[in-house]
Design a protein around this motif. Sequence first.
Motif, PDB file in Angstrom:
ATOM      1  N   GLY A   1     -21.088 -37.648  25.389  1.00  0.00           N
ATOM      2  CA  GLY A   1     -21.147 -36.959  26.681  1.00  0.00           C
ATOM      3  C   GLY A   1     -20.474 -37.826  27.725  1.00  0.00           C
ATOM      4  N   GLN A   2     -21.154 -38.094  28.813  1.00  0.00           N
ATOM      5  CA  GLN A   2     -20.613 -38.931  29.882  1.00  0.00           C
ATOM      6  C   GLN A   2     -20.922 -40.415  29.661  1.00  0.00           C
ATOM      7  N   ALA A   3     -21.783 -40.721  28.684  1.00  0.00           N
ATOM      8  CA  ALA A   3     -22.195 -42.109  28.450  1.00  0.00           C
ATOM      9  C   ALA A   3     -21.191 -42.822  27.557  1.00  0.00           C
ATOM     10  N   ARG A   4     -20.910 -44.067  27.889  1.00  0.00           N
ATOM     11  CA  ARG A   4     -20.022 -44.904  27.080  1.00  0.00           C
ATOM     12  C   ARG A   4     -20.826 -46.108  26.603  1.00  0.00           C
ATOM     13  N   ILE A   5     -20.725 -46.385  25.313  1.00  0.00           N
ATOM     14  CA  ILE A   5     -21.465 -47.490  24.714  1.00  0.00           C
ATOM     15  C   ILE A   5     -20.464 -48.432  24.078  1.00  0.00           C
ATOM     16  N   GLU A   6     -20.570 -49.696  24.394  1.00  0.00           N
ATOM     17  CA  GLU A   6     -19.692 -50.693  23.812  1.00  0.00           C
ATOM     18  C   GLU A   6     -20.432 -51.381  22.669  1.00  0.00           C
ATOM     19  N   VAL A   7     -19.816 -51.399  21.493  1.00  0.00           N
ATOM     20  CA  VAL A   7     -20.444 -51.965  20.303  1.00  0.00           C
ATOM     21  C   VAL A   7     -19.575 -53.102  19.785  1.00  0.00           C
ATOM     22  N   SER A   8     -20.184 -54.268  19.636  1.00  0.00           N
ATOM     23  CA  SER A   8     -19.475 -55.433  19.122  1.00  0.00           C
ATOM     24  C   SER A   8     -19.920 -55.718  17.698  1.00  0.00           C
ATOM     25  N   GLU A   9     -19.162 -56.542  17.009  1.00  0.00           N
ATOM     26  CA  GLU A   9     -19.517 -56.937  15.651  1.00  0.00           C
ATOM     27  C   GLU A   9     -20.911 -57.572  15.661  1.00  0.00           C
ATOM     28  N   GLY A  10     -21.723 -57.238  14.665  1.00  0.00           N
ATOM     29  CA  GLY A  10     -23.063 -57.793  14.581  1.00  0.00           C
ATOM     30  C   GLY A  10     -24.081 -57.055  15.440  1.00  0.00           C
ATOM     31  N   PHE A  11     -23.734 -55.841  15.905  1.00  0.00           N
ATOM     32  CA  PHE A  11     -24.647 -55.079  16.757  1.00  0.00           C
ATOM     33  C   PHE A  11     -25.906 -54.687  15.997  1.00  0.00           C
ATOM     34  N   ASN A  12     -26.938 -54.317  16.742  1.00  0.00           N
ATOM     35  CA  ASN A  12     -28.214 -53.877  16.169  1.00  0.00           C
ATOM     36  C   ASN A  12     -28.085 -52.381  15.852  1.00  0.00           C
ATOM     37  N   ALA A  13     -27.905 -52.046  14.586  1.00  0.00           N
ATOM     38  CA  ALA A  13     -27.668 -50.659  14.171  1.00  0.00           C
ATOM     39  C   ALA A  13     -28.857 -49.754  14.506  1.00  0.00           C
ATOM     40  N   LYS A  14     -30.064 -50.271  14.337  1.00  0.00           N
ATOM     41  CA  LYS A  14     -31.257 -49.464  14.626  1.00  0.00           C
ATOM     42  C   LYS A  14     -31.312 -49.096  16.109  1.00  0.00           C
ATOM     43  N   LEU A  15     -31.039 -50.060  16.973  1.00  0.00           N
ATOM     44  CA  LEU A  15     -31.024 -49.799  18.412  1.00  0.00           C
ATOM     45  C   LEU A  15     -29.912 -48.816  18.771  1.00  0.00           C
ATOM     46  N   PHE A  16     -28.759 -48.959  18.158  1.00  0.00           N
ATOM     47  CA  PHE A  16     -27.636 -48.059  18.418  1.00  0.00           C
ATOM     48  C   PHE A  16     -28.012 -46.618  18.069  1.00  0.00           C
ATOM     49  N   ILE A  17     -28.660 -46.420  16.925  1.00  0.00           N
ATOM     50  CA  ILE A  17     -29.088 -45.076  16.496  1.00  0.00           C
ATOM     51  C   ILE A  17     -30.077 -44.495  17.500  1.00  0.00           C
ATOM     52  N   GLN A  18     -31.018 -45.310  17.970  1.00  0.00           N
ATOM     53  CA  GLN A  18     -31.999 -44.839  18.943  1.00  0.00           C
ATOM     54  C   GLN A  18     -31.326 -44.430  20.251  1.00  0.00           C
ATOM     55  N   VAL A  19     -30.332 -45.185  20.684  1.00  0.00           N
ATOM     56  CA  VAL A  19     -29.625 -44.867  21.922  1.00  0.00           C
ATOM     57  C   VAL A  19     -28.864 -43.554  21.775  1.00  0.00           C
ATOM     58  N   VAL A  20     -28.164 -43.380  20.661  1.00  0.00           N
ATOM     59  CA  VAL A  20     -27.395 -42.140  20.430  1.00  0.00           C
ATOM     60  C   VAL A  20     -28.343 -40.945  20.352  1.00  0.00           C
ATOM     61  N   GLN A  21     -29.490 -41.101  19.698  1.00  0.00           N
ATOM     62  CA  GLN A  21     -30.455 -40.001  19.604  1.00  0.00           C
ATOM     63  C   GLN A  21     -31.008 -39.650  20.975  1.00  0.00           C
ATOM     64  N   ALA A  22     -31.293 -40.662  21.795  1.00  0.00           N
ATOM     65  CA  ALA A  22     -31.803 -40.412  23.140  1.00  0.00           C
ATOM     66  C   ALA A  22     -30.775 -39.654  23.972  1.00  0.00           C
ATOM     67  N   LEU A  23     -29.510 -40.034  23.837  1.00  0.00           N
ATOM     68  CA  LEU A  23     -28.460 -39.334  24.584  1.00  0.00           C
ATOM     69  C   LEU A  23     -28.308 -37.899  24.096  1.00  0.00           C
ATOM     70  N   ALA A  24     -28.413 -37.706  22.798  1.00  0.00           N
ATOM     71  CA  ALA A  24     -28.289 -36.350  22.230  1.00  0.00           C
ATOM     72  C   ALA A  24     -29.437 -35.470  22.717  1.00  0.00           C
ATOM     73  N   ASN A  25     -30.640 -36.028  22.806  1.00  0.00           N
ATOM     74  CA  ASN A  25     -31.803 -35.256  23.257  1.00  0.00           C
ATOM     75  C   ASN A  25     -31.755 -34.976  24.747  1.00  0.00           C
ATOM     76  N   ALA A  26     -31.034 -35.801  25.486  1.00  0.00           N
ATOM     77  CA  ALA A  26     -30.933 -35.598  26.938  1.00  0.00           C
ATOM     78  C   ALA A  26     -30.031 -34.417  27.259  1.00  0.00           C
ATOM     79  N   HIS A  27     -29.168 -34.000  26.331  1.00  0.00           N
ATOM     80  CA  HIS A  27     -28.233 -32.891  26.555  1.00  0.00           C
ATOM     81  C   HIS A  27     -28.296 -31.947  25.367  1.00  0.00           C
ATOM     82  N   PRO A  28     -29.378 -31.137  25.275  1.00  0.00           N
ATOM     83  CA  PRO A  28     -29.518 -30.219  24.149  1.00  0.00           C
ATOM     84  C   PRO A  28     -28.483 -29.150  24.092  1.00  0.00           C
TER      85      PRO A  28
END
Length: 108
Positions: free
Chosen positions: A81-108
């Motif tokens: 959507g309008q959110a931009r997330i910067e992901v670097s090598e060694g990122f926390n995959a679990k946190l990334f999934i939670q952030v993407v899910q939260a953004l998806a739920n914010a715009h049904p």
Amino acid sequence: MSRTELREEWEGRLAEFEPSGQTATAWCAEQGINIHRFRYWSSKLRENRRKPSNGEVRWLSVEMESVIKPSSNEALTVQVGQARIEVSEGFNAKLFIQVVQALANAHP
């Protein structure tokens, strides 16, 4: 009136309210509807749209304009959507999934 009929009635009312441009209080007063009952059903139906029923998995469609494999020193930018997330090598995959899910739920 059955629970299903009641739900359908409130879905219809909420569908009429949304494009009205009025506040919930004004719209309910005009329609002769109790504002507390309106807020209950609005919340209940909104909650049910966000939660998958019976443990279903809902997939989020992602459109990619291009795929660029970052070098080890670069970050990958993901836009949801309008959110931009910067992901670097060694990122926390679990946190990334939670952030993407939260953004998806914010715009049904």
